[in-house]
Design a protein around this motif. Structure first.
Motif, PDB file in Angstrom:
ATOM      1  N   ILE A  81     -91.632 -72.000  52.331  1.00 25.17           N
ATOM      2  CA  ILE A  81     -90.982 -73.101  52.256  1.00 25.17           C
ATOM      3  C   ILE A  81     -90.686 -72.910  50.689  1.00 25.17           C
ATOM      4  O   ILE A  81     -91.438 -72.684  50.220  1.00 25.17           O
ATOM      5  CB  ILE A  81     -91.434 -74.622  52.825  1.00 25.17           C
ATOM      6  N   GLN A 129     -89.659 -74.539  47.412  1.00 26.48           N
ATOM      7  CA  GLN A 129     -89.812 -75.867  46.779  1.00 26.48           C
ATOM      8  C   GLN A 129     -88.724 -75.848  45.260  1.00 26.48           C
ATOM      9  O   GLN A 129     -89.292 -76.425  44.817  1.00 26.48           O
ATOM     10  CB  GLN A 129     -91.636 -76.190  46.895  1.00 26.48           C
ATOM     11  N   GLY A 130     -88.431 -74.510  45.102  1.00 23.56           N
ATOM     12  CA  GLY A 130     -87.335 -74.872  44.300  1.00 23.56           C
ATOM     13  C   GLY A 130     -88.286 -74.093  42.731  1.00 23.56           C
ATOM     14  O   GLY A 130     -89.202 -73.113  42.628  1.00 23.56           O
ATOM     15  N   GLU A 185     -89.730 -69.206  42.124  1.00 22.49           N
ATOM     16  CA  GLU A 185     -89.345 -69.399  42.976  1.00 22.49           C
ATOM     17  C   GLU A 185     -90.380 -70.147  43.421  1.00 22.49           C
ATOM     18  O   GLU A 185     -91.261 -68.332  43.726  1.00 22.49           O
ATOM     19  CB  GLU A 185     -88.295 -68.687  43.510  1.00 22.49           C
ATOM     20  N   ARG A 186     -90.746 -71.517  43.461  1.00 20.73           N
ATOM     21  CA  ARG A 186     -92.192 -71.965  43.911  1.00 20.73           C
ATOM     22  C   ARG A 186     -92.141 -71.884  45.197  1.00 20.73           C
ATOM     23  O   ARG A 186     -90.625 -72.154  45.896  1.00 20.73           O
ATOM     24  CB  ARG A 186     -91.902 -72.857  43.286  1.00 20.73           C
ATOM     25  N   ILE A 187     -92.858 -70.826  46.185  1.00 23.87           N
ATOM     26  CA  ILE A 187     -92.983 -70.859  47.947  1.00 23.87           C
ATOM     27  C   ILE A 187     -94.205 -70.883  48.444  1.00 23.87           C
ATOM     28  O   ILE A 187     -95.125 -70.776  47.377  1.00 23.87           O
ATOM     29  CB  ILE A 187     -92.409 -69.275  47.543  1.00 23.87           C
ATOM     30  N   HIS A 188     -93.580 -72.106  49.214  1.00 23.58           N
ATOM     31  CA  HIS A 188     -95.674 -72.537  49.980  1.00 23.58           C
ATOM     32  C   HIS A 188     -95.588 -72.374  51.144  1.00 23.58           C
ATOM     33  O   HIS A 188     -94.746 -72.087  52.218  1.00 23.58           O
ATOM     34  CB  HIS A 188     -94.683 -74.431  50.009  1.00 23.58           C
ATOM     35  N   GLU A 235    -103.429 -73.159  52.335  1.00 22.53           N
ATOM     36  CA  GLU A 235    -101.355 -72.754  52.319  1.00 22.53           C
ATOM     37  C   GLU A 235    -102.143 -72.328  50.655  1.00 22.53           C
ATOM     38  O   GLU A 235    -103.059 -72.347  49.656  1.00 22.53           O
ATOM     39  CB  GLU A 235    -101.699 -74.075  51.770  1.00 22.53           C
ATOM     40  N   GLU A 240     -99.525 -71.235  47.594  1.00 22.09           N
ATOM     41  CA  GLU A 240     -98.483 -71.237  46.329  1.00 22.09           C
ATOM     42  C   GLU A 240     -97.654 -70.954  45.769  1.00 22.09           C
ATOM     43  O   GLU A 240     -98.623 -70.148  44.623  1.00 22.09           O
ATOM     44  CB  GLU A 240     -98.631 -73.319  45.865  1.00 22.09           C
ATOM     45  N   CYS A 244     -95.494 -68.589  42.519  1.00 21.95           N
ATOM     46  CA  CYS A 244     -93.980 -69.076  41.894  1.00 21.95           C
ATOM     47  C   CYS A 244     -93.559 -67.239  41.600  1.00 21.95           C
ATOM     48  O   CYS A 244     -94.339 -66.395  40.862  1.00 21.95           O
ATOM     49  CB  CYS A 244     -94.586 -69.082  40.584  1.00 21.95           C
TER      50      CYS A 244
END
Lengths: 375, 256
Positions: free
Chosen positions: B139, B141-142, B152-155, B167, B169, B171
């Protein structure tokens, strides 16, 4: 009293401001001298090392812009190079910047093909050369021996493997004097790069001229995609560290020049504001406007000549100090020359003239009557 | 006049920031997976560890040899120095979800949990395969700015409850296909560790790679890693990953 003496006395009447202005200019010039001499010296030292080996052309990967070009498998490239006209010898070299003691700074470790011409220019001052390429020994530069505190018979640990120091040598190039050299086979073994080199050194025969060298370069480009044949000077100028250090030197020149000109401008402008009555009296006494301008320019130039000379001494001292810092020893060799010092002094004077233009113009436009009324 | 200037500046900065992303999180994850593909590479690194109590064990030198393809990924991490870890190595393989791991010391070989810390540092072999780029949930996330790099932040999330890390996170600098910061969490969303890139180097293909990175553990222990040598075209031979070819049964572990 002549104009120069008059200008000098004006500066001496305000010693604190004069010292501060000269110091600011000296600092800027010192930064220029130190950084430029180190950038040039770094380039010259690598070129000297390559030239001293007697290498005419260097073959490397086209993408190699790091301090140490990317390693590649030498065998196939070597075969092609040996077929080119005028090529006498093709010799591989592997180099890495590695730490050879737990607490010491990293040093250049070179692997040179055993019994090749690369070794010929080194002067052995103590001990012996490796006897074959299977022997786990190194020879170390005089500067490296001093830095690492090693003598003949001692051991150095490189990438987890122990090597006997069999000899200490001297070279004209500071890069080599501060380096550890082993045979290419040992270097490939210890760095786990079997059959690989960073560069291939080409030695051509005596009948080769510039056109032949250009032809060899062209041939390499056509027959070995991804590789390039260049002179040692071209290789060094492509080096990322050289490019960065030159860019830093240029940026320093620009910033120091702007700051220097502004300092002179500010000092002279303040001086004129404080000396409005004095200038008015000089004009009333019959001094010509051009003479007033000359006076202001003379003061500005005196400040920058003095600042420039102090800066040159300061820059030489900074570069010398950096050469002797543990981390930098054997890696930089600041390069100075008389024309360079004159160029720096010329730059300093130019800054004085630039910074003095507006104040001199302003002083010369003063009306004696208005100036004499000035409090 | 000044207000107009500020307004224009704000407008431009917001335009730059709000530039629509034309790539999906799944595409970025796929690109990140393929960015590490290599027929063979070797990197050598200095590893400095600062324990949670401030103690500094001896700095280490490690060599990492890898071969990465879509269907099979192999890693060999070898100790160079100090003497205590010389000759020790960890061999790991990932085929789909399966990893076979072998830990070899001077005298004996043993099995090793892929989530355990290598050579008492913050290095974890599971992380080195970055398997989260293959997880089904990705996903966006901004956008963020780390070390002057837009990312880009990706989860990423997994449905596999057996995985210690649930999980991640990241960038990601999409242009250079490098994750500037990676945070790994467990099933309770407790932060396990954070890996941050401090310095970069340009690979021959043009993409950036980490030259210096820091891993901070949940206990605030810190591992600083600095790459000092590399070979992007390492010649993998039959012997390179021999340790993975016939590992004894008790040295094998299946981990998702």
């Amino acid at each position: 009293m002549n104009l120069m003496r008059f200008a000098l006395n004006s500066l001496l009447r305000r010693p604190a401001r004069t010292i501060l202005t000269v110091s600011a200019i000296a600092l800027g010039i010192a930064a220029i001298v130190a950084l430029t001499s180190i950038a040039w010296g770094f380039e010259a030292s690598w070129q000297k090392a390559n030239d001293a080996r007697g290498t005419d052309l260097i073959v490397t990967r086209t993408s190699s812009e790091n301090t140490m070009p990317s390693p590649f498998r030498a065998e196939k490239v070597q075969v092609v190079l040996r077929t080119l006209p005028h090529v006498q010898e093709v010799v591989g070299l592997l180099s890495e910047l590695l730490s050879v003691s737990a607490d010491g700074p990293p040093v250049f470790v070179f692997g040179w093909l055993y019994d090749s011409y690369l070794w010929d220019h080194l002067k052995l001052s103590q001990g012996r050369w490796p006897t074959d390429d299977k022997e786990s020994v190194v020879v170390i530069g005089a500067l490296a021996a001093e830095m690492l505190n090693k003598k003949i018979g001692d051991h150095v640990e490189i990438e987890g493997k122990s090597f006997l120091v069999s000899g200490i040598f001297e070279s004209n190039a500071v890069v080599e004097n501060g380096a550890v050299i082993m045979t290419l086979a040992q270097a490939q073994l210890v760095t786990d790069k079997p059959g690989k080199v960073n560069v291939l050194n080409i030695k051509v025969d005596g009948s080769t001229n510039e056109a032949d060298l250009r032809h060899i370069k062209q041939q390499v480009k056509q027959t070995l995609p991804g590789y390039i044949a260049i002179t040692s000077g071209e290789l060094v100028s492509k080096n990322a560290v050289v490019i960065i250090s030159k860019a830093m030197s240029s940026a320093t020149i620009l910033i120091a020049s702007l700051v220097g000109a502004l300092v002179v401008f500010n000092t002279m402008l303040m001086s004129i504001n404080e000396r409005t009555r004095e200038i008015g009296i000089l004009l009333a006494l019959g001094w010509q406007r051009i003479t007033i301008m000359k006076l202001i320019f003379s003061e500005a130039v005196m400040l920058t000549v003095l600042g420039g000379m102090m800066g040159i001494f300061g820059g030489v001292a900074i570069a010398w100090g950096l050469e002797h810092v543990e981390l930098m020893r054997g890696k930089i060799d600041a390069l100075f020359s008389v024309p360079f010092f004159f160029a720096v002094l010329g730059l300093s004077v130019f800054l004085g003239i630039c910074g003095g233009i507006y104040p001199a113009y302003k002083a010369s436009r003063l009306l004696p009557s208005a100036a004499l009324r000035h409090e | 006049m000044m207000r107009v200037g500020i307004f224009i500046l704000e407008l431009f900065s917001s335009m730059a920031y709000a530039e629509p992303l034309t790539i999906s999180a799944q595409d970025i994850a796929a690109k990140m997976s393929s960015a590490k593909y290599s027929n063979g590479f070797e990197v050598r690194m200095n590893v400095f560890v600062t324990k949670a109590n401030g103690a500094h064990p001896l700095p280490m030198k490690l060599a990492v040899i890898g071969q990465m393809a879509a269907d099979k990924q192999r890693l060999l991490i070898r100790g160079i120095s100090p003497k205590a870890i010389r000759g020790h190595f960890v061999a790991a393989e990932r085929i789909g979800d399966v990893r076979v791991i072998k830990f070899q010391t001077t005298n004996n070989s043993s099995k090793l949990d892929p989530y355990s810390q290598l050579f008492n540092s913050g290095l974890v072999i599971w992380d080195m395969f970055s398997p989260w780029w293959g997880w089904s949930t990705q996903i966006l996330q901004g956008r963020e700015r780390i070390n002057k790099h837009e990312c880009e932040r990706i989860h990423s999330r997994t449905n596999d409850l057996r995985s210690v890390v649930q999980e991640v996170e990241s960038c990601v600098d999409i242009h250079d296909r490098i994750s500037l910061r990676t945070r790994l969490y467990d099933s309770q969303h407790v932060l396990l560790r954070t890996a941050s890139v401090q310095n970069f180097m340009r690979k021959s293909q043009g993409l950036l790679a980490a030259k210096k990175l820091t891993i901070v553990g949940a206990d605030q222990s810190k591992t600083e890693i600095e790459i000092y040598s590399g070979d992007e075209e390492y010649q993998v031979t039959a012997e390179t990953f021999a340790a993975l070819e016939h590992p004894s049964r008790n040295e094998q572990r299946k981990v998702r």
